[in-house]
Scaffold this motif. Sequence first.
Motif, mmCIF file in Angstrom:
data_model
loop_
_atom_site.group_PDB
_atom_site.id
_atom_site.type_symbol
_atom_site.label_atom_id
_atom_site.label_comp_id
_atom_site.label_asym_id
_atom_site.label_seq_id
_atom_site.Cartn_x
_atom_site.Cartn_y
_atom_site.Cartn_z
ATOM 1 N N GLY A 122 4.968 37.919 6.555
ATOM 2 C CA GLY A 122 4.280 36.872 7.284
ATOM 3 C C GLY A 122 4.032 37.286 8.718
ATOM 4 N N GLY A 123 3.805 36.289 9.576
ATOM 5 C CA GLY A 123 3.584 36.555 10.988
ATOM 6 C C GLY A 123 4.882 36.544 11.773
ATOM 7 N N ASP A 124 4.749 36.562 13.104
ATOM 8 C CA ASP A 124 5.942 36.624 13.953
ATOM 9 C C ASP A 124 6.852 35.411 13.765
ATOM 10 N N GLY A 125 6.273 34.241 13.457
ATOM 11 C CA GLY A 125 7.097 33.062 13.245
ATOM 12 C C GLY A 125 7.985 33.198 12.023
ATOM 13 N N THR A 126 7.426 33.733 10.934
ATOM 14 C CA THR A 126 8.209 33.962 9.724
ATOM 15 C C THR A 126 9.282 35.016 9.968
ATOM 16 N N ILE A 127 8.910 36.087 10.661
ATOM 17 C CA ILE A 127 9.870 37.152 10.969
ATOM 18 C C ILE A 127 11.027 36.591 11.793
ATOM 19 N N ARG A 128 10.702 35.759 12.779
ATOM 20 C CA ARG A 128 11.748 35.193 13.634
ATOM 21 C C ARG A 128 12.675 34.296 12.835
ATOM 22 N N ILE A 143 10.190 44.264 6.871
ATOM 23 C CA ILE A 143 9.055 43.493 7.385
ATOM 24 C C ILE A 143 7.761 43.946 6.716
ATOM 25 N N VAL A 144 7.024 42.968 6.197
ATOM 26 C CA VAL A 144 5.636 43.185 5.777
ATOM 27 C C VAL A 144 4.784 42.373 6.745
ATOM 28 N N PRO A 145 4.206 43.012 7.769
ATOM 29 C CA PRO A 145 3.495 42.263 8.817
ATOM 30 C C PRO A 145 2.152 41.732 8.337
ATOM 31 N N LEU A 146 1.989 40.404 8.411
ATOM 32 C CA LEU A 146 0.767 39.769 7.927
ATOM 33 C C LEU A 146 0.158 38.817 8.953
ATOM 34 N N GLY A 147 0.673 38.826 10.187
ATOM 35 C CA GLY A 147 0.240 37.856 11.178
ATOM 36 C C GLY A 147 -0.843 38.366 12.105
ATOM 37 N N THR A 148 -1.079 37.590 13.163
ATOM 38 C CA THR A 148 -2.078 37.949 14.166
ATOM 39 C C THR A 148 -1.526 38.955 15.163
ATOM 40 N N GLY A 149 -0.309 38.694 15.659
ATOM 41 C CA GLY A 149 0.278 39.575 16.655
ATOM 42 C C GLY A 149 1.120 40.688 16.065
ATOM 43 N N ASN A 150 1.987 40.344 15.106
ATOM 44 C CA ASN A 150 2.906 41.316 14.494
ATOM 45 C C ASN A 150 3.668 42.090 15.569
ATOM 46 N N ARG A 154 5.107 45.991 15.750
ATOM 47 C CA ARG A 154 4.535 46.951 16.692
ATOM 48 C C ARG A 154 5.622 47.628 17.518
ATOM 49 N N ASN A 155 6.615 46.863 17.917
ATOM 50 C CA ASN A 155 7.631 47.399 18.823
ATOM 51 C C ASN A 155 8.660 48.280 18.146
ATOM 52 N N ILE A 156 8.718 48.240 16.808
ATOM 53 C CA ILE A 156 9.609 49.165 16.104
ATOM 54 C C ILE A 156 8.793 50.164 15.285
ATOM 55 N N ASP A 157 7.478 50.256 15.590
ATOM 56 C CA ASP A 157 6.597 51.288 15.027
ATOM 57 C C ASP A 157 6.494 51.235 13.507
ATOM 58 N N LEU A 158 6.344 50.030 12.964
ATOM 59 C CA LEU A 158 6.091 49.896 11.539
ATOM 60 C C LEU A 158 4.595 50.025 11.258
ATOM 61 N N VAL A 159 4.248 50.321 10.015
ATOM 62 C CA VAL A 159 2.842 50.321 9.631
ATOM 63 C C VAL A 159 2.358 48.878 9.548
ATOM 64 N N LEU A 160 1.137 48.633 10.021
ATOM 65 C CA LEU A 160 0.632 47.267 10.104
ATOM 66 C C LEU A 160 -0.341 46.913 8.991
ATOM 67 N N ASP A 161 -0.949 47.882 8.373
ATOM 68 C CA ASP A 161 -2.015 47.583 7.414
ATOM 69 C C ASP A 161 -1.813 48.275 6.070
ATOM 70 N N LYS A 162 -0.566 48.616 5.755
ATOM 71 C CA LYS A 162 -0.254 49.290 4.496
ATOM 72 C C LYS A 162 0.909 48.556 3.825
#
Length: 371
Positions: A122-128, A143-150, A154-162
């Motif tokens: 999800g997004g940052d709210g779900t992650i939090r 984390i599977v980043p699916l939000g607007t900001g993610n 970003r700050n732990i250098d994960l892939v954002l679109d895979k």
Amino acid sequence: MIIELDPLMTWVIVIGALAVLVAAFLIGRRNGVRRTLNTMRRYVHPANLADEAVDDAARYRAALIVNPTKTDVRKLAATAEAICRFEGWNPPLVLETTPEDSGEGATVRALDEGVDVVIAAGGDGTIRAVASALAGTSTPLGIVPLGTGNLLARNIDLVLDKTEWALRIALWGRNREIDVGTAKIAPDGDTHVFTVMTGLGFDAAVMADTNDDLKARLGWLAYVEAGSRKLTGKPSHVKVTFDDEYRISARVRSVLGGNCGRLQGGIQLLPQAVIDDGMLDVLIVSPKNLGQWVGVLASIAGRRASRGLHTNIRKCRKVVIEAGDEVDIQIDGDPLGQSSYLEMEVDPSALTVRVPTVEQRKQIRAEAWPV
């Protein structure tokens, strides 16, 4: 000198060489030292195959907590199940967030089930929300980043679109311990956990006033549109106390405490922030007019916010902001309402997250730039 080998020894050498070649092939192709050893062990000890399969199945299971507003849950669950099966894990426990439970309750249920990793999709709210329940435990967060900001991703250098790689990293990535922040909006109020940034004033007003439809269409540019409408707002008089010993009084537009500082577009809002240094970086922004906002933006763009025009950053473990009036407050990008009080404190190394291994990074780069 000639060494003669009997037939049995010759076969032992040939079989050993073949085993080494198979192992090298599997390791290079699958990034699976554990899986390679398991495969070899099964061939060497076929009688133990059933027992090992039972042991592995009993040991490894992931929970996938999905925000259904961000993705097709059934499709993501099917992908996760396929990857888990391919990686030798049990089928994942799939739970959805709801308006009443943004992820904390689902995470508690997953922990009760004894899962080995909790994956927040999800997004940052779900992650939090998921991180709030995992903080202080030994269970890692994937984390599977699916939000607007993610922003945490970003700050732990994960892939954002895979998505598939994000799931693999969640299963077999490297564990990294990071700090989390805690926030209160009343001296005796509830404690909220955040992983990225919490703020009072301008930034929180922007989050509260960002149009959801516009955000869905434009992504993070929707925040720019909302921010442009808030530049001429009224400053607030605040008292800021650092670590219960150093106090300043100022008229400010925003006070923001960060555990890490990278935003979208490569912007470093807090250039000296380190996510596992046991410290918060507190940014005070105090422009008086539109012209001074230009100086603020120049300071941030030049990564000089610590001593920039109309900005100041101080490191601390705890900070208390007391405002003269009620102002907007946000936590990891989610509006938290209005208050005249905000307390933030760091909880060092409280959360374990899964980040890519060196080998996984190599494979991701190889896929992006095939030879």
